[in-house]
Motif scaffolding. Structure first.
Motif, PDB file in Angstrom:
ATOM      1  N   UNK A  50       0.810  -1.223   0.000  1.00 36.45           N
ATOM      2  CA  UNK A  50       0.000   0.000   0.000  1.00 36.45           C
ATOM      3  C   UNK A  50       0.842   1.272   0.000  1.00 36.45           C
ATOM      4  N   UNK A  51       2.112   1.151   0.352  1.00 32.01           N
ATOM      5  CA  UNK A  51       2.901   2.353   0.606  1.00 32.01           C
ATOM      6  C   UNK A  51       3.196   3.152  -0.653  1.00 32.01           C
ATOM      7  N   UNK A  52       3.388   2.473  -1.778  1.00 36.64           N
ATOM      8  CA  UNK A  52       3.624   3.218  -3.015  1.00 36.64           C
ATOM      9  C   UNK A  52       2.405   4.040  -3.406  1.00 36.64           C
ATOM     10  N   UNK A  53       1.185   3.461  -3.456  1.00 41.80           N
ATOM     11  CA  UNK A  53       0.012   4.298  -3.738  1.00 41.80           C
ATOM     12  C   UNK A  53      -0.184   5.399  -2.694  1.00 41.80           C
ATOM     13  N   UNK A  54       0.096   5.106  -1.443  1.00 41.38           N
ATOM     14  CA  UNK A  54      -0.058   6.085  -0.355  1.00 41.38           C
ATOM     15  C   UNK A  54       0.864   7.286  -0.546  1.00 41.38           C
ATOM     16  N   UNK A  55       2.007   7.058  -1.180  1.00 42.93           N
ATOM     17  CA  UNK A  55       2.963   8.148  -1.388  1.00 42.93           C
ATOM     18  C   UNK A  55       2.559   9.076  -2.521  1.00 42.93           C
ATOM     19  N   UNK A  56       1.598   8.647  -3.351  1.00 39.56           N
ATOM     20  CA  UNK A  56       1.087   9.512  -4.413  1.00 39.56           C
ATOM     21  C   UNK A  56       1.937   9.576  -5.659  1.00 39.56           C
ATOM     22  N   UNK A 302      -7.912   2.223  14.742  1.00 45.32           N
ATOM     23  CA  UNK A 302      -9.276   2.260  14.224  1.00 45.32           C
ATOM     24  C   UNK A 302      -9.263   2.630  12.747  1.00 45.32           C
ATOM     25  N   UNK A 303     -10.412   2.510  12.096  1.00 39.17           N
ATOM     26  CA  UNK A 303     -10.490   2.864  10.682  1.00 39.17           C
ATOM     27  C   UNK A 303     -10.071   4.311  10.452  1.00 39.17           C
ATOM     28  N   UNK A 304     -10.442   5.181  11.366  1.00 44.51           N
ATOM     29  CA  UNK A 304     -10.067   6.594  11.225  1.00 44.51           C
ATOM     30  C   UNK A 304      -8.569   6.818  11.376  1.00 44.51           C
ATOM     31  N   UNK A 305      -7.860   5.816  11.878  1.00 42.21           N
ATOM     32  CA  UNK A 305      -6.411   5.919  12.032  1.00 42.21           C
ATOM     33  C   UNK A 305      -5.643   5.191  10.957  1.00 42.21           C
ATOM     34  N   UNK A 306      -6.291   4.916   9.811  1.00 44.44           N
ATOM     35  CA  UNK A 306      -5.594   4.231   8.726  1.00 44.44           C
ATOM     36  C   UNK A 306      -4.354   4.999   8.294  1.00 44.44           C
ATOM     37  N   UNK A 307      -4.417   6.327   8.292  1.00 46.67           N
ATOM     38  CA  UNK A 307      -3.231   7.105   7.912  1.00 46.67           C
ATOM     39  C   UNK A 307      -2.069   6.825   8.859  1.00 46.67           C
ATOM     40  N   UNK A 308      -2.356   6.739  10.154  1.00 53.94           N
ATOM     41  CA  UNK A 308      -1.297   6.423  11.121  1.00 53.94           C
ATOM     42  C   UNK A 308      -0.766   5.010  10.890  1.00 53.94           C
ATOM     43  N   UNK A 309      -1.662   4.079  10.566  1.00 51.73           N
ATOM     44  CA  UNK A 309      -1.241   2.702  10.317  1.00 51.73           C
ATOM     45  C   UNK A 309      -0.315   2.616   9.113  1.00 51.73           C
ATOM     46  N   UNK A 310      -0.660   3.335   8.051  1.00 51.67           N
ATOM     47  CA  UNK A 310       0.178   3.335   6.855  1.00 51.67           C
ATOM     48  C   UNK A 310       1.525   4.000   7.131  1.00 51.67           C
ATOM     49  N   UNK A 311       1.507   5.089   7.873  1.00 49.51           N
ATOM     50  CA  UNK A 311       2.769   5.767   8.186  1.00 49.51           C
ATOM     51  C   UNK A 311       3.662   4.896   9.071  1.00 49.51           C
TER      52      UNK A 311
END
Length: 328
Positions: A50-56, A302-311
């Motif tokens: 997921x990290x490559x798509x997350x990086x934009x 939590x789902x709202x913390x997906x950004x933290x999980x990816x980071x």
């Protein structure tokens, strides 16, 4: 945040809105079609892919579809489409789906694996566990072999446990002291800090009386570990590429690989049926006690913390091995 009328059944889903940005939206609850089931998800593991798509990157399109990128989900079937006869509402399952960063997702019946009663309440991110089983199968590890595993993240730790319990002697190689501690707990006989290329080679040479390793699993996904893997594989040994290599081309020392007569296995599967076979094997392995991934689920959000999980998956803070988005 999107809103729906009170008459429309809704679910919560994460949407990646831009590079490093996400939000949780309320979207229409999907209904299963012919041959499909709907799963009320309990959780979804976070994958490094997921990290490559997350990086934009330039090729990425935003926003993603609701729940998009999530593919390690498990939960309970809460609706069934026509033609599904071997699954029932209430069955607890792992599934190979692709919108699992959400409270619900749709799966075809043939991409679902039932979880037995003895696993009730236990997390089960099926896709990475199945991946580990498929890699282990293709590695053909046997009792008495010496196996080097380069990179002790979640996958490397699983493979350390599987190889050790199969009777192999595991040499675990990783850059983090925490990961080496995990490898020892998973049964590794020896651990080596991944710091200096030639120092590692000499240590493995010493540990194997100059013979090197029958099996070497590269589980990092970078150029240097791939170079190192070839150096540590003995003549007529098997080099298994299990790391994620999607950030650009790689070079290999074909002269050495040829001279040593190595068998080189790309253990990345693409056939969904093979993934499902691996998930079934993982269910059996966990249920029987041959595999215990529970100590490796180190960070939950939590789902709202997906950004933290990816980071966290990107930055790997101290003590990190696997992030899980918990949905219930």
């Amino acid at each position: 945040m999107d809103t729906l009328s009170q008459t429309t059944a809704a679910m919560s889903a994460a949407v990646i809105t831009g590079a490093g940005e996400m939000e949780v939206r309320q979207v229409a609850l999907p209904e299963p079609k012919q041959g499909e089931v709907r799963i009320r998800l309990e959780g979804c593991g976070v994958c490094a892919s997921n990290l490559t798509p997350w990086s934009g990157p330039d090729w990425m399109e935003f926003p993603t579809e609701p729940g998009g990128l999530g593919h390690e989900g498990w939960g309970e079937i809460d609706a069934i489409g026509e033609g599904v006869t071997d699954l029932a509402v209430g069955d607890r399952v792992a599934a190979l789906t692709y919108h699992a960063y959400a409270t619900h997702d749709i799966a075809t019946a043939d991409s679902v694996v039932k979880l037995p009663p003895e696993m009730a309440g236990k997390p089960f991110p099926g896709e990475p566990l199945g991946c580990a089983m498929n890699i282990f199968r293709r590695a053909e590890i046997k009792a008495g072999q010496t196996v080097a595993i380069i990179g002790i993240g979640f996958l490397g730790a699983l493979l350390t446990q599987l190889a050790t319990r199969a009777g192999a002697r595991v040499i675990a190689i990783s850059r983090r002291s925490f990961s080496l501690d995990v490898a020892r707990r998973m049964g590794a006989a020896e651990t080596i800090e991944m710091r200096d290329h030639w120092e590692i080679i000499e240590k493995v040479r010493h540990l194997t009386d100059g013979q090197f390793c029958e099996r070497v699993i590269e589980a990092v996904g970078k150029q240097w570990p791939l170079d190192l893997a070839g150096e540590l594989t003995r003549e007529r040994g098997r080099l298994i590429i299990a790391g994620y290599h999607q950030d650009g081309p790689r070079q290999v020392n074909m002269q050495m690989w040829n001279w040593r007569g190595l068998d080189v296995i790309n253990a990345h599967e693409r056939d969904p049926k093979v993934y499902i076979d691996g998930i079934r094997e993982a269910v059996e392995a966990v249920a029987s006690g041959r595999l215990d991934p529970s100590p490796l689920y180190t960070h939950t959000y939590p789902l709202s913390g997906l950004d933290e999980a990816l980071n966290a998956t990107r930055d790997r803070p101290e003590g990190f091995l696997k992030a899980m988005v918990m949905l219930r």
